[in-house]
Design a protein around this motif. Structure first.
Motif, mmCIF file in Angstrom:
data_model
loop_
_atom_site.group_PDB
_atom_site.id
_atom_site.type_symbol
_atom_site.label_atom_id
_atom_site.label_comp_id
_atom_site.label_asym_id
_atom_site.label_seq_id
_atom_site.Cartn_x
_atom_site.Cartn_y
_atom_site.Cartn_z
ATOM 1 N N GLU A 1 0.804 -1.218 0.000
ATOM 2 C CA GLU A 1 0.000 0.000 0.000
ATOM 3 C C GLU A 1 0.843 1.276 0.000
ATOM 4 O OE1 GLU A 1 0.139 -1.495 4.354
ATOM 5 O OE2 GLU A 1 0.093 -2.345 2.335
ATOM 6 N N SER A 2 2.152 1.143 0.172
ATOM 7 C CA SER A 2 3.031 2.311 0.226
ATOM 8 C C SER A 2 3.595 2.631 -1.155
ATOM 9 C CB SER A 2 4.195 2.053 1.186
ATOM 10 O OG SER A 2 5.162 3.086 1.087
ATOM 11 N N PHE A 3 3.676 3.917 -1.480
ATOM 12 C CA PHE A 3 4.295 4.301 -2.756
ATOM 13 C C PHE A 3 5.800 4.035 -2.728
ATOM 14 C CE2 PHE A 3 5.047 8.273 -0.444
ATOM 15 C CZ PHE A 3 6.285 8.682 -0.921
ATOM 16 N N ARG A 4 6.349 3.790 -1.546
ATOM 17 C CA ARG A 4 7.780 3.478 -1.424
ATOM 18 C C ARG A 4 8.060 1.976 -1.534
ATOM 19 N NH1 ARG A 4 6.736 7.044 2.962
ATOM 20 N NH2 ARG A 4 7.522 9.152 2.580
ATOM 21 N N ALA A 5 7.036 1.174 -1.777
ATOM 22 C CA ALA A 5 7.205 -0.288 -1.778
ATOM 23 C C ALA A 5 8.157 -0.744 -2.878
ATOM 24 C CB ALA A 5 5.847 -0.962 -1.945
ATOM 25 N N VAL A 6 8.938 -1.767 -2.545
ATOM 26 C CA VAL A 6 9.834 -2.395 -3.514
ATOM 27 C C VAL A 6 9.477 -3.878 -3.623
ATOM 28 C CG1 VAL A 6 11.725 -0.786 -3.081
ATOM 29 C CG2 VAL A 6 11.603 -2.913 -1.760
ATOM 30 N N THR A 7 9.883 -4.486 -4.727
ATOM 31 C CA THR A 7 9.719 -5.928 -4.912
ATOM 32 C C THR A 7 10.946 -6.636 -4.342
ATOM 33 O OG1 THR A 7 10.846 -5.927 -7.043
ATOM 34 C CG2 THR A 7 8.457 -5.502 -7.065
ATOM 35 N N GLY A 8 10.855 -7.947 -4.264
ATOM 36 C CA GLY A 8 12.001 -8.722 -3.807
ATOM 37 C C GLY A 8 13.215 -8.528 -4.703
ATOM 38 N N ASP A 9 12.993 -8.491 -6.023
ATOM 39 C CA ASP A 9 14.098 -8.301 -6.968
ATOM 40 C C ASP A 9 14.733 -6.925 -6.805
ATOM 41 O OD1 ASP A 9 13.760 -10.827 -7.997
ATOM 42 O OD2 ASP A 9 12.614 -10.167 -9.756
ATOM 43 N N GLN A 10 13.890 -5.901 -6.647
ATOM 44 C CA GLN A 10 14.431 -4.554 -6.434
ATOM 45 C C GLN A 10 15.245 -4.509 -5.131
ATOM 46 O OE1 GLN A 10 10.540 -2.627 -6.665
ATOM 47 N NE2 GLN A 10 11.289 -1.338 -8.347
ATOM 48 N N ALA A 11 14.697 -5.119 -4.082
ATOM 49 C CA ALA A 11 15.382 -5.113 -2.792
ATOM 50 C C ALA A 11 16.725 -5.836 -2.885
ATOM 51 C CB ALA A 11 14.510 -5.767 -1.723
#
Length: 196
Positions: free
Chosen positions: A33-43
Motif C-alpha cells: 500500500e506504500s508508494f515506497r514499496a519495492v519488490t524482492g528483486d528490487q530489494a
C-alpha cells in the motif's frame, strides 16, 4: 547515542547516498500500500549495492511469514520491522529464527510488544506528521523514534525523549524522493546531539 535508520529507500541512488553517510540501518518497504514499496528483486539489487556493514531492515504490514523468512534467508534483509496490529506469534516465530524484530507502536500501545525493539510512530506511519513529543510518556524500554522527524526538529525530539534510535523517511524527501542534502543535514543534526 541514538542510532540512525534511513527508511523508505527504493532507488539505487538512495543506496549511494546511504553508503556515503553511513547510517546504522536502512529500511526498505515491502508494504504494497506504500508508494515506497519495492519488490524482492528490487530489494536484492539495493542490498547488493549497499555497504555490507549496514543492515537492511524489511518493513512489512500483512506479508505472510514465509515470504519474510525467504527474504531473510536470501540475505536481502537482516532485520524485520512490523506495522499493523501487534501479533506476538509473528514476533516469536521470527525471533526463534534469530531474526531481530522491530515493532511499530503508538504511544498508547508501546508496552504491548515482545519485539526486540519498538518503534514509536504515528497511527499513520510514513505520513510525515510529527508526534507531540512533549505530551507522550517515554517508553520504559529502549525504543526508536519515528513520526515526522526532519533535519529541523530531530535535535529537539532527541533532547525531549532520548530515544535509542531515530527513524526517518518523508523528512529526508523532496517531492517524494530522497534528497541527499536533507539526508546530510539530518545525519549531522543527530550526530551533533551525540557530540554535545
Amino acid at each position: 547515542m541514538p542510532r540512525i535508520k534511513l527508511c523508505g529507500l527504493r532507488r539505487l541512488v538512495d543506496i549511494d547516498y546511504a553508503n556515503q553517510v553511513q547510517p546504522d540501518l536502512v529500511g526498505v518497504v515491502f508494504a504494497p500500500e506504500s508508494f515506497r514499496a519495492v519488490t524482492g528483486d528490487q530489494a536484492q539489487r539495493l542490498r547488493q549495492r549497499l555497504d555490507a556493514k549496514i543492515p537492511m531492515v524489511g518493513v512489512f504490514t500483512t506479508t505472510p511469514l514465509a515470504r519474510i523468512m525467504t527474504l531473510v534467508q536470501a540475505g536481502i534483509i537482516q532485520q524485520v520491522q512490523l506495522h499493523g496490529p501487534i501479533n506476538d506469534d509473528r514476533v516469536t516465530a521470527l525471533q526463534a529464527a534469530k531474526i531481530p524484530v522491530m515493532q511499530a507502536v503508538t504511544p498508547v500501545n508501546a508496552t504491548q510488544s515482545q519485539a526486540n525493539t519498538v518503534l514509536l510512530d504515528n497511527v499513520n506511519p510514513g505520513s510525515g506528521q510529527p508526534l507531540a513529543w512533549s505530551a507522550i510518556a517515554r517508553p520504559k524500554r529502549p525504543f526508536f523514534l519515528a513520526g515526522g522527524l526532519t533535519p529541523d526538529n530531530v535535535t529537539n525530539a532527541i533532547q525531549v525523549l532520548q530515544p535509542a534510535g531515530v527513524d526517518v523517511s518523508s523528512g529526508i524527501e523532496t517531492a517524494g524522493v530522497k534528497d541527499f542534502k536533507k539526508i546530510q543535514v539530518f545525519m549531522r543534526s543527530v550526530r551533533n546531539v551525540n557530540n554535545n
